[in-house]
Design a protein around this motif. Sequence first.
Motif, PDB file in Angstrom:
ATOM      1  N   ASP A 151       1.131  -1.456   0.209  1.00 49.51           N
ATOM      2  CA  ASP A 151       0.124  -0.069  -0.048  1.00 49.51           C
ATOM      3  C   ASP A 151       1.229   0.989  -0.083  1.00 49.51           C
ATOM      4  N   ILE A 152       0.864   2.173  -1.129  1.00 49.73           N
ATOM      5  CA  ILE A 152       1.959   3.182  -1.533  1.00 49.73           C
ATOM      6  C   ILE A 152       0.256   4.587  -0.067  1.00 49.73           C
ATOM      7  N   ASP A 153      -0.120   4.262  -0.322  1.00 48.48           N
ATOM      8  CA  ASP A 153      -1.132   5.773   0.424  1.00 48.48           C
ATOM      9  C   ASP A 153      -0.605   5.601   1.811  1.00 48.48           C
ATOM     10  N   ILE A 154      -0.459   6.464   2.416  1.00 45.18           N
ATOM     11  CA  ILE A 154      -0.742   7.168   3.781  1.00 45.18           C
ATOM     12  C   ILE A 154      -2.325   6.955   4.655  1.00 45.18           C
ATOM     13  N   PRO A 155      -2.471   6.083   5.533  1.00 44.37           N
ATOM     14  CA  PRO A 155      -4.311   5.861   5.766  1.00 44.37           C
ATOM     15  C   PRO A 155      -4.310   7.411   6.694  1.00 44.37           C
ATOM     16  N   GLY A 156      -5.186   7.975   6.036  1.00 43.38           N
ATOM     17  CA  GLY A 156      -5.922   9.468   6.749  1.00 43.38           C
ATOM     18  C   GLY A 156      -5.574  10.848   5.178  1.00 43.38           C
ATOM     19  N   LYS A 157      -4.573  10.090   4.803  1.00 43.71           N
ATOM     20  CA  LYS A 157      -4.460  11.033   3.711  1.00 43.71           C
ATOM     21  C   LYS A 157      -5.859  11.367   2.660  1.00 43.71           C
ATOM     22  N   ASP A 158      -5.603  12.185   1.789  1.00 38.45           N
ATOM     23  CA  ASP A 158      -7.069  12.575   1.056  1.00 38.45           C
ATOM     24  C   ASP A 158      -7.063  10.870  -0.132  1.00 38.45           C
ATOM     25  N   SER A 159      -5.620  11.073  -0.965  1.00 35.10           N
ATOM     26  CA  SER A 159      -6.240   9.507  -1.646  1.00 35.10           C
ATOM     27  C   SER A 159      -6.142   8.415  -1.327  1.00 35.10           C
ATOM     28  N   TRP A 160      -5.769   7.682   0.034  1.00 30.92           N
ATOM     29  CA  TRP A 160      -6.222   7.118   0.749  1.00 30.92           C
ATOM     30  C   TRP A 160      -7.794   6.819   1.020  1.00 30.92           C
ATOM     31  N   ARG A 161      -7.920   8.552   1.279  1.00 29.77           N
ATOM     32  CA  ARG A 161      -9.438   8.540   1.773  1.00 29.77           C
ATOM     33  C   ARG A 161     -10.113   8.350   0.619  1.00 29.77           C
ATOM     34  N   LEU A 162      -9.898   8.617  -0.536  1.00 34.04           N
ATOM     35  CA  LEU A 162     -10.708   8.685  -1.711  1.00 34.04           C
ATOM     36  C   LEU A 162     -10.552   7.083  -2.414  1.00 34.04           C
ATOM     37  N   THR A 163      -9.314   6.622  -2.528  1.00 34.50           N
ATOM     38  CA  THR A 163      -9.264   5.392  -2.834  1.00 34.50           C
ATOM     39  C   THR A 163     -10.546   4.149  -1.972  1.00 34.50           C
ATOM     40  N   ARG A 164     -10.332   4.197  -0.435  1.00 33.81           N
ATOM     41  CA  ARG A 164     -11.071   3.670   0.478  1.00 33.81           C
ATOM     42  C   ARG A 164     -12.720   3.825  -0.190  1.00 33.81           C
ATOM     43  N   ALA A 165     -12.962   4.831  -0.541  1.00 29.29           N
ATOM     44  CA  ALA A 165     -13.868   5.366  -0.401  1.00 29.29           C
ATOM     45  C   ALA A 165     -14.994   4.348  -2.154  1.00 29.29           C
ATOM     46  N   GLY A 166     -13.529   3.516  -2.803  1.00 27.67           N
ATOM     47  CA  GLY A 166     -14.457   3.003  -4.131  1.00 27.67           C
ATOM     48  C   GLY A 166     -13.512   3.795  -4.441  1.00 27.67           C
TER      49      GLY A 166
END
Length: 175
Positions: free
Chosen positions: A58-73
């Motif tokens: 996982d290259i996204d950092i939990p809590g950062k915007d890109s992580w949140r958008l990926t996690r949103a679907g």
Amino acid sequence: MFTTGETGTSGSAGKTPILSFVGNSGSGKTMYLERLIPELKLRGLRIGIVKNDAHGFDIDIPGKDSWRLTRAGADITMIASPQKLAVVEQWDAKESLEQIANRVSNVDLIITEGFRTSNAPKIEVRRTACGHEPIFGPEQLIAVVSDGAPPDDSVPWFPLDDPEPMAAFIMEYIR
């Protein structure tokens, strides 16, 4: 030679060559590539790297915007800055190395780390301290990189501590 379906940056009608560096865990593949890439860059090549990760990452950092958008679907999330572009794409399928490499553009050479089962030409990195047997026989390799003695077969051998001869070999190989 194993290539992508795309052309390199040289403007030639050829496809982008792919070379796969393989070896046992701890053999020094990443360390060697860290030293080889600058040698290839000195020779004017643009290099793409495809690293095989069998464990997931996982290259996204939990809590950062890109992580949140990926996690949103989001199926694809791109992160762009003036210096870098990253793409995070969700997928379920295991694509072949050629399919993955076709996503790499604007390079003269694609180097992979891993991908033992691919059809790409392989260069095996061996370290004597690892104590492992070679993974591939000479008929399956285009070269060996090692800190030990050259193998007793017809495969070209290159020293682990000096990437310059390998860079010269690669330049000839991709011509």
